[in-house]
Design an enzyme around this catalytic site. Structure first.
Site, PDB file in Angstrom:
ATOM      1  CD  GLU A  43     -61.745 -11.335  52.717  1.00 54.76           C
ATOM      2  OE1 GLU A  43     -60.632 -12.255  53.107  1.00 54.76           O
ATOM      3  OE2 GLU A  43     -62.760 -11.420  52.230  1.00 54.76           O
ATOM      4  NE  ARG A 268     -48.074 -15.518  57.228  1.00 58.13           N
ATOM      5  CZ  ARG A 268     -49.276 -15.860  57.582  1.00 58.13           C
ATOM      6  NH1 ARG A 268     -50.199 -16.081  56.340  1.00 58.13           N
ATOM      7  NH2 ARG A 268     -49.924 -16.140  58.636  1.00 58.13           N
ATOM      8  CE  LYS A 278     -58.100 -13.792  58.438  1.00 60.55           C
ATOM      9  NZ  LYS A 278     -58.402 -12.753  57.587  1.00 60.55           N
TER      10      LYS A 278
END
Length: 567
Positions: A43, A268, A278
């Site tokens: 994104e 991850r 983030k």
RNA sequence: UGGGGCGUCGUCAAGCGGUAAGACACGGGACUUUGAAUCCCGCAUUCGUAGGUUCGAAUCCUACCGCCCCAGCCA
């Protein structure tokens, strides 16, 4: 290169992980006609970091290994968060890592019209409906993890009414948040994601690519699988977080009867002494804990690049950490090891004194300058040699002298002899101090017989020091970086104030360093090994008359370890 | 608590019923004009726990324990 080429080149086979096993099984079974096609779907709402590098290396790496393709697709379904600036930054970082998406650069927003058409199709099939519940009501109706939800009172509208309402949603007849399009699945499903998930929400916002063409935007769930499908993706690889969304991914594609990629999830990356979420990275930047997204302490790709990390080191790291489904925290030491391994082969050696201590060679004639020859890289003789000026006044490292040397310290001390790399043996004959008792200067003598670093009598010298000629050296600023957090696993400390676990010395600026003259015209982001100290690169802010170097990673230091253990 | 995942050396991670790869870290040694690099050697009798199946189990079965994820009109 493919596995075959790899084998022919005599390179070790890449370790096989569970995803590669599935892919190989599919190829063997002739699934998708033996085709492998993946995609990396970020994104565009921030900067890529080392965790993304892992995903990129899996997505692009697997496609490459099996002779397939990997698309770059920006998952831009939320206009309020996404910006073109991030798109460009991400493209740059992916290219920098060495991956290529060819002409397959896509955007979920490319598919808005098709997505809309498909939504209409689901409405027609009675599998989607327009819901008038408010956000709060939707939440209420959803139920909880242990209690089933309740059906929306708008769930059983006629196809015609849904079609009309959905058309008006698109045409801007309703305010933000007033209605949604929902899939009609099962409000009692134990997987909360299947309780009539939202496909479209009304958002009168300007999109970075489609402008004001739309005021309804698809959600991730509705856009992602269908985008994969349209691109003919065979293996949709993603984070474990989406595992719970897979039934929905499958449900939509099944309902549409469209090409159905297989979603496979992997864990991850987590790294010690840093954070990769983030949200937390944004805080670190916004609170001014670091100087920006490309601060060399940041785990972002732009930060690592500025720190002096090479794409090769990052790719090697991504291969070594493996791919699996269990949560893990990889030791940051492995990343550092991969960098040292790469730079050891490539980085030219130079001499730089970080904390200068003046040395006067009493028996060396004044006004004389000798040129000594130095190997640029013992690991790679092809890098040649260079000449270094040697003169009566030099600088050595403060920590290379001890007035009262501990055992096993074989550097300089009163009366002791050491070798100056590439030059002469010198012996310390006197220590000059100021009124405060601080050591200001060392008086030494040199042995003219030892030019080049060895003596005719073969006497053994254990210590070899780096040095720089006082008159010829350049002034420089050197920035020493270390872990952002002193806590090994700050991500674990959920809810705590992360600032209390920051490493207070993650940045140390040394402004009075002296480096050899050959560094005068070092280009931006050039890597060097500062002999006996570490790998450093020129910071983009560096200028010929104001040199700035960043420490990428220190050399291993067994003396420091020994001294620490002993003291 | 419902559902979905995961538990193999300090940290990653192979292993797919035949008797625990490898990497980083760590410890020891050799070599050394970088206390770097390089090179040797060592480093899980044991695979979350407890039972069971089997000639044989980290691998199969059962139960339990622990950790992670899901209740955004974020992705």
């Amino acid at each position: 290169m493919t596995e075959n080429e790899r084998a022919e080149a005599g390179e070790p086979e890449r370790p096989r992980d569970f995803i590669r096993e599935i892919v190989e099984g599919d190829i063997r079974a002739g699934k998708n006609g033996g085709r492998v096609h993946t995609r990396f779907p970020p994104e565009p709402n921030g900067y890529l970091h080392i965790g993304h590098a892992k995903a990129i290396s899996i997505d692009f790496g697997i496609a490459e290994e099996y002779g397939g393709l990997c698309n770059l697709r920006f998952d831009d379904t939320n206009p309020v968060k996404e910006e073109t600036e991030y798109v460009e930054g991400m493209k740059h970082d992916i290219r920098w890592l060495g991956y290529d998406w060819g002409d397959r650069l896509f955007f979920a927003s490319d598919y808005y019209e098709q997505l809309y058409t498909w939504a209409v199709e689901l409405i027609r099939k009675g599998k989607a409906y327009v819901c008038d519940l408010s956000p709060d009501e939707v939440r209420e109706y959803r139920g909880t993890l242990t209690e089933p939800g309740r059906e929306s009172p708008y769930r059983n509208r006629s196809v015609e009414e849904n079609l009309a309402l959905f058309g008006r949603m698109r045409n801007g007849a309703f305010p933000d948040g007033s209605r949604t399009l929902r899939a009609k699945i099962d409000m009692a499903a134990s997987n909360v994601n299947m309780r009539d998930p939202i496909m479209y929400r009304i958002l009168h916002a300007t999109h970075h690519r489609t402008g004001d063409a739309w005021c309804i935007y698809p959600t991730y769930d509705w856009a992602h699988g269908q985008s994969d499908s349209m691109e003919g993706i065979t293996h949709s690889l993603c984070d474990l977080a989406y595992e719970i969304h897979r039934p929905l991914y499958d449900w939509f594609l099944e309902a549409l009867g469209a090409h159905h990629p297989q979603q496979i999830e992997f864990a991850r990356l987590n790294l010690t002494h840093t954070v990769l979420s983030k949200r937390k990275l944004i805080r670190i930047v916004r609170d001014g804990i670091v100087k920006g997204w490309d601060d060399p302490r940041m785990p972002t790709l732009c930060g690592l690049r500025r720190r002096g990390y090479t794409p090769e080191a990052i790719r090697t790291f991504c291969e070594r950490i493996g791919v699996a489904k269990r949560d893990s925290v990889v030791d940051a030491g492995l990343l550092e090891h991969c960098l040292r391994e790469d730079l050891n082969r490539r980085a030219p050696r130079v001499m730089a004194v970080l904390r200068p201590l003046r040395v006067v060679i009493e028996n060396y004639p004044e006004g004389i300058v000798e040129q000594v020859e130095a190997l640029n890289n013992p690991e790679d003789p092809a890098q040649g040699t260079r000449l270094l000026p040697f003169s009566r006044v030099l600088y050595i490292e403060q920590e290379d002298f001890r007035e009262d040397p501990p055992k096993k310290f074989y550097r300089l001390a009163p009366g002791r002899e050491v070798r100056l790399k590439h030059a002469y043996f010198i012996r310390c004959v006197d220590v000059v101090k100021d009124h405060a008792g601080e050591i200001r200067e060392l008086r030494c003598t040199y042995d003219p017989q030892t030019m080049g670093g060895s003596s005719p009598d073969g006497r053994e010298i254990k210590g070899t020091l780096h040095w720089v000629s006082a008159d010829h050296a350049l002034h420089a600023e050197v920035r020493l970086y270390s872990h952002l957090f002193s806590e090994p696993d700050p991500a674990k400390l959920e809810g705590e104030d992360l600032t209390q676990f920051l490493n207070p010395t993650s940045l140390q600026v040394l402004s009075d360093c002296r480096v050899e003259a050959s560094l005068a015209d070092a280009g931006p982001l050039q890597s060097y090994q500062f002999l006996r100290q570490g790998y450093f690169c020129t910071d983009p802010e560096s200028r010929p008359n104001a040199l700035v170097f960043n420490r990428s990673v220190a050399l291993r230091d067994s003396w420091a370890k020994l001294e620490k253990a002993g003291g």
